[in-house]
Design a protein around this motif. Sequence first.
Motif, PDB file in Angstrom:
ATOM      1  N   PHE A 254      80.186  -0.965  75.015  1.00 32.12           N
ATOM      2  CA  PHE A 254      79.950  -1.500  73.676  1.00 32.12           C
ATOM      3  C   PHE A 254      78.501  -1.287  73.249  1.00 32.12           C
ATOM      4  O   PHE A 254      78.225  -0.781  72.153  1.00 32.12           O
ATOM      5  N   TYR A 255      77.555  -1.650  74.108  1.00 36.15           N
ATOM      6  CA  TYR A 255      76.147  -1.496  73.748  1.00 36.15           C
ATOM      7  C   TYR A 255      75.741  -0.037  73.674  1.00 36.15           C
ATOM      8  O   TYR A 255      74.929   0.358  72.831  1.00 36.15           O
TER       9      TYR A 255
ATOM     10  N   LYS B  63      77.524   2.360  72.710  1.00 38.25           N
ATOM     11  CA  LYS B  63      78.062   2.916  71.466  1.00 38.25           C
ATOM     12  C   LYS B  63      77.352   2.363  70.241  1.00 38.25           C
ATOM     13  O   LYS B  63      77.004   3.105  69.311  1.00 38.25           O
ATOM     14  N   GLU B  64      77.129   1.043  70.212  1.00 39.90           N
ATOM     15  CA  GLU B  64      76.608   0.396  69.011  1.00 39.90           C
ATOM     16  C   GLU B  64      75.088   0.354  68.952  1.00 39.90           C
ATOM     17  O   GLU B  64      74.503   0.377  67.871  1.00 39.90           O
ATOM     18  N   ILE B  65      74.418   0.259  70.106  1.00 35.30           N
ATOM     19  CA  ILE B  65      72.948   0.209  70.143  1.00 35.30           C
ATOM     20  C   ILE B  65      72.486   1.158  71.246  1.00 35.30           C
ATOM     21  O   ILE B  65      72.044   0.729  72.318  1.00 35.30           O
TER      22      ILE B  65
ATOM     23  N   ARG C  88      73.766   5.050  64.080  1.00 30.00           N
ATOM     24  CA  ARG C  88      74.816   6.066  64.048  1.00 30.00           C
ATOM     25  C   ARG C  88      74.259   7.473  64.196  1.00 30.00           C
ATOM     26  O   ARG C  88      75.006   8.414  64.450  1.00 30.00           O
TER      27      ARG C  88
ATOM     28  N   LYS D 237      73.391   9.145  72.353  1.00 29.24           N
ATOM     29  CA  LYS D 237      73.904   8.236  73.374  1.00 29.24           C
ATOM     30  C   LYS D 237      73.672   8.858  74.756  1.00 29.24           C
ATOM     31  O   LYS D 237      73.856  10.060  74.945  1.00 29.24           O
TER      32      LYS D 237
ATOM     33  N   HIS E  62      72.085  -1.222  62.330  1.00 28.24           N
ATOM     34  CA  HIS E  62      73.357  -0.780  62.898  1.00 28.24           C
ATOM     35  C   HIS E  62      73.740   0.590  62.349  1.00 28.24           C
ATOM     36  O   HIS E  62      74.168   1.484  63.103  1.00 28.24           O
TER      37      HIS E  62
ATOM     38  N   ALA F  64      74.978 -10.341  67.588  1.00 30.39           N
ATOM     39  CA  ALA F  64      75.465  -9.767  68.841  1.00 30.39           C
ATOM     40  C   ALA F  64      76.338 -10.756  69.596  1.00 30.39           C
ATOM     41  O   ALA F  64      77.371 -10.382  70.172  1.00 30.39           O
TER      42      ALA F  64
ATOM     43  N   VAL G 127      79.829 -10.913  67.829  1.00 28.73           N
ATOM     44  CA  VAL G 127      80.664  -9.726  68.026  1.00 28.73           C
ATOM     45  C   VAL G 127      81.058  -9.576  69.494  1.00 28.73           C
ATOM     46  O   VAL G 127      82.188  -9.197  69.817  1.00 28.73           O
ATOM     47  N   GLN G 128      80.136  -9.900  70.385  1.00 32.16           N
ATOM     48  CA  GLN G 128      80.376  -9.680  71.810  1.00 32.16           C
ATOM     49  C   GLN G 128      81.527 -10.534  72.343  1.00 32.16           C
ATOM     50  O   GLN G 128      82.140 -10.187  73.347  1.00 32.16           O
TER      51      GLN G 128
END
Length: 432
Positions: free
Chosen positions: A343-344, A346-348, A191, A195, A187, A328, A331-332
């Motif tokens: 969400f995905y 941004k995070e993955i 960062r 994207k 995770h 996942a 959190v989802q």
Amino acid sequence: MPMHAAAMNVFQRLVRSWDAVYPYNAAQVLKLRGRADVRAVNTAWQQAMAGLGLGPVRVVEGAAHYAQLNGQADRFPVHILPADTCLEAVLTEGLNRPFDDPAEPPFRPFLIQGADAFYFGVIYQHWVADSVSIRLLLREWCSRLLDAANAPAFGVRHPAEGYWDLFGSRHGDLRIDQAALGVFRSHMRFRRVLKVQTAGKSDYPVRITMHTLPDGAIDGLRVQARAQGATVGDVLLAAIAEACQRHLPVQRRPRRRDLAVGNIVDLRPHAHGRLEETFGLFLGFAHVFCTPADLRDWPRLLKSVAGQNRTHARRGVAQSSAAWMIAASAVQRLVPNDKLYHFYRKEIPLAAGLSNVNLNGTWVDAVHPGPLLEYRRISPTGPMAPIAFSATTLGSRLQLAMTYRQALLTREAADAMARSLIDRLCFVSGCQ
């Protein structure tokens, strides 16, 4: 009348939640020599469904309950299409079309009749079955169509175990605490990853294109990959990353310079016990990170990808996948459906995903090159990756299918990306 209940694992529950936002459908297509007897094709399909105990499915208390079609089978026949029908258009429409009739089975068969060959395909809800499971269904259909009098009764089992029961810490060196730590580290690593651009809710629809590498290219890829201490899968992932770096529209940020590509992994070989004849969904995920320096230097890029994949295998990709899916799913639940893709992203932030299957040595190989001429697989994008490549090897031929979000790439841009990928693969294989 219910026939059986199959326990849903954590990945099925996760993928089913994606399907609630936008269709998460996949497809597999066979090309067979000769003209099809439409009646025989439809009869064989109905018998295959009944033989494997498949039909309409409903979810009750965490289990998928299949029902017999009985006298309703004629309501859902094989869809017969004209000979001049574009296969890419059929698949594009099928992956974008929801399964919204609860009485309909989660499998839509179609046939495109040609002068001396025909396509038979199945578009299906992916949360119900993985590629291996669909091949079990198509094996049953093929055996009944090609030699109905001697067709064996294959049969399948339906799972009762969960992912951690099947893929626990006895395989690889990763325990649950290590798996959780790995999820956190991954995770944080994301960062620094680029994207892709987004178009909001209009980002969902996808389009399919299909491509074929020159005969023998796959053999050259194996030889060259082995010489570099890599696998064909490593070469494919590296080539996809390179193509994305050249053609994918991304957001530029000073701290986000790397690119990530995902790899869908068949977890069946990692299970405690045998899952070859089990109908269900047993997939995991891995991903590789590519720095700008990697992407400028092909040998360095391939070495980096191969090294990361060896690490995944040593630590236990099955266990880490299970831990990731559990995290996942937890959190989802806090993310509204209309924010799921964001969400995905941004995070993955994956640039693309790969599903790579070698059909040599399977039942498909036994009926190739006659009467079966081609076998193609098509994967969905879903919220995780805006582009999905499906690579299918049969004999000395590698077929590629590209699924991409239409709001992200024009047809011309998608073709340019596919051409870039194929050129790299041909260069590596020496077929140019």
